[in-house]
Design a protein around this motif. Structure first.
Motif, PDB file in Angstrom:
ATOM      1  N   THR A 144       0.832  -1.201   0.000  1.00 26.57           N
ATOM      2  CA  THR A 144       0.000   0.000   0.000  1.00 26.57           C
ATOM      3  C   THR A 144       0.870   1.255   0.000  1.00 26.57           C
ATOM      4  O   THR A 144       0.614   2.194  -0.753  1.00 26.57           O
ATOM      5  CB  THR A 144      -0.943   0.004   1.225  1.00 26.57           C
ATOM      6  N   ILE A 145       1.912   1.245   0.824  1.00 25.33           N
ATOM      7  CA  ILE A 145       2.825   2.388   0.855  1.00 25.33           C
ATOM      8  C   ILE A 145       3.486   2.568  -0.506  1.00 25.33           C
ATOM      9  O   ILE A 145       3.622   3.685  -1.007  1.00 25.33           O
ATOM     10  CB  ILE A 145       3.878   2.226   1.974  1.00 25.33           C
ATOM     11  N   GLY A 146       3.874   1.466  -1.127  1.00 27.13           N
ATOM     12  CA  GLY A 146       4.543   1.530  -2.423  1.00 27.13           C
ATOM     13  C   GLY A 146       3.692   2.113  -3.525  1.00 27.13           C
ATOM     14  O   GLY A 146       4.209   2.785  -4.417  1.00 27.13           O
ATOM     15  N   VAL A 147       2.383   1.884  -3.484  1.00 33.56           N
ATOM     16  CA  VAL A 147       1.519   2.398  -4.549  1.00 33.56           C
ATOM     17  C   VAL A 147       1.061   3.834  -4.307  1.00 33.56           C
ATOM     18  O   VAL A 147       0.514   4.459  -5.209  1.00 33.56           O
ATOM     19  CB  VAL A 147       0.288   1.493  -4.805  1.00 33.56           C
ATOM     20  N   LEU A 148       1.299   4.365  -3.110  1.00 31.66           N
ATOM     21  CA  LEU A 148       0.887   5.740  -2.828  1.00 31.66           C
ATOM     22  C   LEU A 148       1.729   6.725  -3.644  1.00 31.66           C
ATOM     23  O   LEU A 148       2.941   6.563  -3.779  1.00 31.66           O
ATOM     24  CB  LEU A 148       1.034   6.056  -1.339  1.00 31.66           C
ATOM     25  N   ASP A 149       1.071   7.744  -4.142  1.00 32.05           N
ATOM     26  CA  ASP A 149       1.753   8.804  -4.887  1.00 32.05           C
ATOM     27  C   ASP A 149       2.493   9.689  -3.888  1.00 32.05           C
ATOM     28  O   ASP A 149       1.860  10.327  -3.042  1.00 32.05           O
ATOM     29  CB  ASP A 149       0.722   9.617  -5.673  1.00 32.05           C
ATOM     30  N   PRO A 150       3.815   9.732  -3.962  1.00 34.35           N
ATOM     31  CA  PRO A 150       4.576  10.534  -2.997  1.00 34.35           C
ATOM     32  C   PRO A 150       4.197  12.017  -3.011  1.00 34.35           C
ATOM     33  O   PRO A 150       4.387  12.706  -2.011  1.00 34.35           O
ATOM     34  CB  PRO A 150       6.034  10.361  -3.440  1.00 34.35           C
ATOM     35  N   LYS A 151       3.628  12.504  -4.095  1.00 29.90           N
ATOM     36  CA  LYS A 151       3.262  13.918  -4.216  1.00 29.90           C
ATOM     37  C   LYS A 151       1.865  14.226  -3.681  1.00 29.90           C
ATOM     38  O   LYS A 151       1.513  15.381  -3.507  1.00 29.90           O
ATOM     39  CB  LYS A 151       3.359  14.356  -5.678  1.00 29.90           C
ATOM     40  N   PRO A 156      -1.061  14.905  -1.163  1.00 34.94           N
ATOM     41  CA  PRO A 156      -1.000  15.493   0.181  1.00 34.94           C
ATOM     42  C   PRO A 156      -1.327  14.529   1.321  1.00 34.94           C
ATOM     43  O   PRO A 156      -0.896  14.742   2.454  1.00 34.94           O
ATOM     44  CB  PRO A 156      -2.024  16.626   0.128  1.00 34.94           C
ATOM     45  N   GLY A 157      -2.040  13.447   1.053  1.00 37.45           N
ATOM     46  CA  GLY A 157      -2.390  12.501   2.113  1.00 37.45           C
ATOM     47  C   GLY A 157      -1.366  11.399   2.335  1.00 37.45           C
ATOM     48  O   GLY A 157      -1.470  10.627   3.291  1.00 37.45           O
ATOM     49  N   THR A 158      -0.358  11.336   1.460  1.00 40.44           N
ATOM     50  CA  THR A 158       0.610  10.245   1.540  1.00 40.44           C
ATOM     51  C   THR A 158       1.411  10.264   2.839  1.00 40.44           C
ATOM     52  O   THR A 158       1.620   9.224   3.460  1.00 40.44           O
ATOM     53  CB  THR A 158       1.544  10.263   0.308  1.00 40.44           C
ATOM     54  N   ALA A 159       1.851  11.417   3.264  1.00 42.40           N
ATOM     55  CA  ALA A 159       2.673  11.499   4.488  1.00 42.40           C
ATOM     56  C   ALA A 159       1.907  10.981   5.704  1.00 42.40           C
ATOM     57  O   ALA A 159       2.464  10.231   6.523  1.00 42.40           O
ATOM     58  CB  ALA A 159       3.147  12.928   4.723  1.00 42.40           C
ATOM     59  N   SER A 160       0.629  11.327   5.820  1.00 44.19           N
ATOM     60  CA  SER A 160      -0.139  10.856   6.977  1.00 44.19           C
ATOM     61  C   SER A 160      -0.429   9.362   6.875  1.00 44.19           C
ATOM     62  O   SER A 160      -0.419   8.651   7.885  1.00 44.19           O
ATOM     63  CB  SER A 160      -1.424  11.660   7.147  1.00 44.19           C
ATOM     64  N   ALA A 161      -0.664   8.853   5.663  1.00 46.50           N
ATOM     65  CA  ALA A 161      -0.882   7.411   5.485  1.00 46.50           C
ATOM     66  C   ALA A 161       0.390   6.645   5.828  1.00 46.50           C
ATOM     67  O   ALA A 161       0.336   5.618   6.507  1.00 46.50           O
ATOM     68  CB  ALA A 161      -1.316   7.105   4.049  1.00 46.50           C
ATOM     69  N   LEU A 162       1.520   7.161   5.398  1.00 48.58           N
ATOM     70  CA  LEU A 162       2.810   6.544   5.700  1.00 48.58           C
ATOM     71  C   LEU A 162       3.043   6.496   7.214  1.00 48.58           C
ATOM     72  O   LEU A 162       3.436   5.461   7.763  1.00 48.58           O
ATOM     73  CB  LEU A 162       3.930   7.326   5.012  1.00 48.58           C
ATOM     74  N   ALA A 163       2.748   7.584   7.882  1.00 53.07           N
ATOM     75  CA  ALA A 163       2.926   7.639   9.338  1.00 53.07           C
ATOM     76  C   ALA A 163       1.986   6.659  10.042  1.00 53.07           C
ATOM     77  O   ALA A 163       2.392   5.954  10.978  1.00 53.07           O
ATOM     78  CB  ALA A 163       2.698   9.059   9.849  1.00 53.07           C
ATOM     79  N   ALA A 164       0.742   6.580   9.580  1.00 49.32           N
ATOM     80  CA  ALA A 164      -0.235   5.691  10.218  1.00 49.32           C
ATOM     81  C   ALA A 164       0.138   4.218  10.026  1.00 49.32           C
ATOM     82  O   ALA A 164       0.109   3.430  10.981  1.00 49.32           O
ATOM     83  CB  ALA A 164      -1.631   5.967   9.658  1.00 49.32           C
ATOM     84  N   ILE A 165       0.495   3.849   8.808  1.00 49.07           N
ATOM     85  CA  ILE A 165       0.873   2.457   8.544  1.00 49.07           C
ATOM     86  C   ILE A 165       2.162   2.117   9.286  1.00 49.07           C
ATOM     87  O   ILE A 165       2.288   1.031   9.872  1.00 49.07           O
ATOM     88  CB  ILE A 165       1.004   2.205   7.029  1.00 49.07           C
ATOM     89  N   GLY A 166       3.108   3.033   9.280  1.00 50.35           N
ATOM     90  CA  GLY A 166       4.342   2.815  10.033  1.00 50.35           C
ATOM     91  C   GLY A 166       4.074   2.612  11.510  1.00 50.35           C
ATOM     92  O   GLY A 166       4.699   1.763  12.152  1.00 50.35           O
ATOM     93  N   GLY A 167       3.147   3.386  12.054  1.00 50.87           N
ATOM     94  CA  GLY A 167       2.791   3.229  13.462  1.00 50.87           C
ATOM     95  C   GLY A 167       2.211   1.860  13.767  1.00 50.87           C
ATOM     96  O   GLY A 167       2.535   1.255  14.803  1.00 50.87           O
TER      97      GLY A 167
END
Length: 188
Positions: free
Chosen positions: A83-90, A92-103
């Motif tokens: 899921t993280i890999g398919v997220l568009d790094p650009k 605006p919601g990617t950073a929060s999704a990355l933080a949530a999944i990482g958590g």
């Protein structure tokens, strides 16, 4: 680690049904509810993490997770990382999704994370092939079937109950694997 026993897996696969299976009625399945108490330890399907992040997990699921021993599979970690890999790094919601999944992944206790062995992986590949053939799964569903079969066989081998909202696939798997235990919920 024991070597994969090809012949035993092929003999085991002969028990597979020969016809397409359809999902059973809800009243024939085990669902989480407010009275679901303590019991068999759980192995979480990836949808449990995603529904929790998106606020779609019913309160009864949160209560159940508080009452039972919760285990995690490297299969779910794979799916979350995909899921993280398919997220568009650009986006605006990617950073929060990355933080949530990482958590979520960082919060998994090491002693509660299990990796499927060669027997589970080999049998899951065989079972998912049978499932895809019988159910007529298209290209996109084949990888999902492989991961679901792996998780279901892993839980069965470990004596755990799969917690999932994936009624369609896990109902069929639980009928193909009568020793498996699955507890369902509907996202809110």
């Amino acid at each position: 680690m024991a070597a994969f026993d090809f012949d035993a897996a092929v003999r085991w696969a002969r028990l597979a049904p020969e016809a397409t299976l359809s999902r059973r009625a809800d009243d024939e399945l085990s669902f989480v509810n407010d009275t679901t108490g303590s019991g068999q330890a759980l192995l979480l399907d990836t949808c449990v993490y995603i529904d929790g992040l998106q606020g779609r997990a019913p309160d009864a699921v949160a209560d159940l997770l508080d009452r039972r021993i919760v285990n995690h599979s490297t299969v779910a970690i794979q799916e979350l990382m995909h899921t993280i890999g398919v997220l568009d790094p650009k986006h605006p919601g990617t950073a929060s999704a990355l933080a949530a999944i990482g958590g979520i992944i960082r919060a998994m206790p090491d002693h509660r994370i299990f990796t499927p062995d060669s027997d589970v992986l080999g049998r899951a590949a065989l079972l998912s092939g049978i499932l895809c053939r019988l159910q007529g799964y298209g290209r996109d569903a084949k990888l999902r079937a492989l991961l679901d079969c792996t998780l279901c066989l892993q839980a069965t081998k470990l004596g755990l109950c799969v917690l999932t909202a994936n009624l369609a696939d896990f109902d069929i798997l639980s009928r193909m694997l009568p020793a498996s235990r699955v507890l369902f919920y509907r996202p809110a």
